[in-house]
Write an enzyme that holds these catalytic residues in place. Structure first.
Site, PDB file in Angstrom:
ATOM      1  N   LYS A  92       0.805  -1.230   0.000  1.00  0.00           N
ATOM      2  CA  LYS A  92       0.000   0.000   0.000  1.00  0.00           C
ATOM      3  C   LYS A  92       0.837   1.280   0.000  1.00  0.00           C
ATOM      4  CE  LYS A  92      -4.205  -1.832   0.158  1.00  0.00           C
ATOM      5  NZ  LYS A  92      -5.105  -1.702  -1.012  1.00  0.00           N
ATOM      6  N   GLU A 114      -9.792   5.994   3.027  1.00  0.00           N
ATOM      7  CA  GLU A 114     -10.613   4.936   3.596  1.00  0.00           C
ATOM      8  C   GLU A 114      -9.697   3.758   3.860  1.00  0.00           C
ATOM      9  OE1 GLU A 114     -10.147   5.251   0.409  1.00  0.00           O
ATOM     10  OE2 GLU A 114      -9.545   3.198  -0.056  1.00  0.00           O
ATOM     11  N   SER A 381       1.825  -9.657  -0.585  1.00  0.00           N
ATOM     12  CA  SER A 381       1.485  -8.225  -0.567  1.00  0.00           C
ATOM     13  C   SER A 381       1.656  -7.557   0.785  1.00  0.00           C
ATOM     14  CB  SER A 381       0.062  -8.024  -1.074  1.00  0.00           C
ATOM     15  OG  SER A 381      -0.835  -8.810  -0.318  1.00  0.00           O
TER      16      SER A 381
END
Lengths: 399, 272
Positions: A92, A114, A381
């Site tokens: 991210k 969010e 990830s």
């Protein structure tokens, strides 16, 4: 397939994508699109992004040959793209750094985001602090409970975390609330969307900020094995880590690309988050894509053991890749993901995020059907530290 | 002439703005919707805006969000909303009814089926909040083929090229969102809004309704000096939410709207 050049000028991937928002936001999206195009052309912006990814995020991260695991599975060689080793523990941050640099360039002093599992919220809070911006993160009440350590991390980093109690109190409702905030404060605020969904230009911008995953993996795989991988596997909630890995391989037709959705308690139970596998096209959160919806077009509640995959929609580019057959989409259940979580811990000494464990689960099914001279790249990830409370609770252990 | 065109022509002669209350279909009960529509008309509403509930109303504030959630929990479906309009039409053939909602439920029904059913039921206009004119070209054509006005929104942030797009595609009226925000939010700077609307009115050649942030008679009177219609939504929805019975809801709606009706009827529309 020829040269892949999507999205088109209006942000469409075939019939998917686009810009379905309240009128108030349209000029803001046009401004963002313009600013992003300019930034992309600016060598100074690109150089700063590159430097931040190296110095602050810690890129490039390794493409790691999971040798013990591969021998145990007795088939294809499994390579893990170690996004879990990035600063803040997941992919991210790649996108958060990119969007925050863009926000700063646009003169915005306030960023909002969010978050589902909290990884995007932590990444946004981190870069907001680093670049001296005010940060507010919307998070569903239910997610706040199951990801309390990430909530605390965001607060340590100076972000305000606002609980969202409407609807199903998860990621989709946090997204609704962030959009409402943006409509209200559109001139002062930059909305850092955390996945490849939302109105144009978000899906393309977020993809571009994450393509570094695939660019590195491609070069590393060539260096380590002398050829391209046979298969790429990544988990898909909104689909940002998957598109980041897939995109640089789209024109390499021999490379299979497989996205793994959250099968929850099983696709037959309705308790899952697998819109590509079971849903149909519709419009939500500013784009046309596959959705989990009832026959009346109302969005259905979703379930997944991993908060980061618990979303009823998916990025529009994945919808397009599914329809064209360029990528395949399957599901792994909560149980399969948990088993994969434990297996990676015990064979390789790596604790994966429950999201990434879905990708591992499918790799474990596929690898034994392949030859030992073939390779699979799994996008790891994120790291699983944030999930240890969830896993412990399932085993009746209270930490 | 369509009901909407007829209404605006009549009010232009009368020199005043229309009052358009908004209510969510199926709230505060399934049985209250049609009687409430009649009660609002009896109390002086010039048209009715009926909300089609959606699970993810991203442009709405808490009042309308909660009303949608309650309506969906009662099992409201798009076909029921259309059936209520048809029932309303059995005894009211003159008051325009505008449906307002989001694209996905309409698309799930199919835009053509929806447009045909809405026309048969007696719907006059449709506002889909998340359908921009750029994305909605096909839908606008289908609606107009059925004699339904596709109504688009403009906002304080909309530039000249967007005004031109809406002018080329919209009909009936244009809905001007008076503030940068969601429904039910804080009040706008009305002097600025009215100046912009006067300008828009000349550019568009269509009536302009103003909505978002209008909660009381004083504001209605202020806005009615420069708008062709005034929309009041969240404040009415809040009143209805507090009602235990259909009778209470009808009484509350009447009580709430009467001073607003007085306000539009005693205010001269200037600069039209």
């Amino acid at each position: 397939m020829g040269t892949y050049a999507l999205p088109d000028a209006s942000g469409h991937y075939g019939p998917y994508g686009g810009r379905f928002v309240a009128e108030t936001l349209v000029p803001a999206l046009e401004e963002l699109e313009h600013a992003y195009q300019e930034a992309q052309r600016d060598p100074e912006f690109r150089a700063e992004l590159h430097s931040e990814l190296r110095q602050f995020v810690g890129r490039p991260n390794p493409l790691y040959h999971a040798g013990r695991l591969s021998r145990e599975l007795g088939g294809a060689q499994i390579y893990l793209k170690r996004e879990d080793l990035n600063h803040t523990g997941a992919h991210k941050i790649n996108n958060a750094v990119g969007q925050a640099l863009l926000a700063r360039r646009m003169g915005k002093k306030r960023v909002i985001a969010e978050t589902g599992a909290g990884q995007h919220g932590v990444a946004t809070a981190t870069v907001a602090t680093r670049y001296g911006m005010e940060c507010l993160v919307y998070m569903g009440e239910e997610d706040i409970q199951r990801q309390s350590s990430n909530v605390f991390r965001m607060r340590l980093l100076g972000a305000q975390v606002t609980a969202v109690s409407s609807g199903t109190r998860t990621l989709k409702d946090a997204l609704n609330e962030a959009l409402r905030d943006w409509v209200t404060n559109v001139e002062s605020t930059f909305y850092v969307i955390g996945t490849v969904a939302g109105p144009h230009p978000y899906p393309v911008m977020v993809r571009d900020f994450h393509r570094v995953i695939g660019d590195e993996a491609r070069a590393q795989c060539l260096e380590l094995t002398g050829r391209l991988p046979d298969c790429l596997i990544a988990c898909v909630g909104g689909g940002s880590n998957a598109i980041g890995l897939f995109y640089p391989f789209i024109e390499d037709r021999a490379v299979r690309m497989i996205g793994v959705e959250a099968g929850g308690l099983g696709l037959g139970t309705g308790q899952h988050a697998a819109p590509l596998t079971t849903g149909r096209p519709g419009v939500l959160h500013g784009n046309r894509t596959y959705l989990m919806e009832d026959e009346d077009g109302q969005i259905l509640p979703t379930h997944s053991i991993s908060a980061g995959l618990d979303y009823p929609g998916v990025g529009p580019e994945h919808a397009y890749l599914k329809d064209t057959g360029r990528a395949e989409y399957v599901a792994a259940t909560d149980e399969e993901a948990l088993a994969a979580f434990h297996r990676l811990c015990r064979t390789e000494g790596i604790i994966p995020a429950l999201e990434s464990a879905h990708a591992l689960a499918h790799a474990f099914r596929l690898a034994p059907t392949m030859r030992s001279d073939q390779t699979i790249i799994v996008n790891l990830s994120g790291r699983g530290d944030k999930d240890i409370h969830t896993v412990a609770a399932l085993e009746g252990i209270h930490l | 002439m369509s009901r909407l065109a007829g209404l605006f022509a009549q009010l232009r002669d009368a020199g005043r703005a229309a009052l358009i209350p908004f209510m969510t279909a199926g709230d505060p009960s399934l049985t209250a919707t049609v009687p409430l529509m009649h009660a609002l008309v009896a109390a002086g509403a010039d048209a009715i805006e009926l909300g089609m509930p959606f699970s993810d109303p991203m442009a709405d504030g808490p009042s309308i969000q909660r009303a949608s959630e309650r309506a969906l929990a009662r099992g409201v479906k798009l076909r029921m909303v259309l059936e209520w309009v048809r029932e309303f039409r059995t005894t009211n053939s003159h008051t325009p009814v505008i449906l307002m909602g989001y694209l996905n439920p309409v698309e799930a029904m199919g835009i053509t089926s929806f447009a045909e059913a809405a026309a048969t039921a007696g719907v006059d206009g449709v506002i889909l909040v998340d359908l921009t004119p750029e994305e909605g070209r096909g839908e606008a054509v289908v609606l107009r083929q059925q004699g339904i006005d596709p109504i688009f929104l403009l906002a304080p942030t909309s530039g000249p090229e967007r005004v031109a797009t809406v002018r080329s595609m919209g009909s009936g009226f244009v809905y001007y969102v008076s503030l940068r925000g969601i429904t039910g939010a804080a009040q706008a700077d009305w002097a600025e809004v009215l100046e912009r609307v006067q300008h828009l009115h000349r550019q568009l050649g269509l009536p302009v309704a103003i909505g978002f942030g209008i909660r009381d008679a004083a504001t209605v009177a202020r806005v009615a000096t420069g708008a062709d219609a005034v929309v009041v939504g969240s404040a009415l929805v809040d009143q209805l939410a507090a009602c235990a019975t259909d009778q209470d809801a009808i009484a509350a709606a009447t009580r709430f709207i009467e001073p607003l009706v007085q306000a539009v009827r005693s205010t001269e529309r200037r600069g039209a």
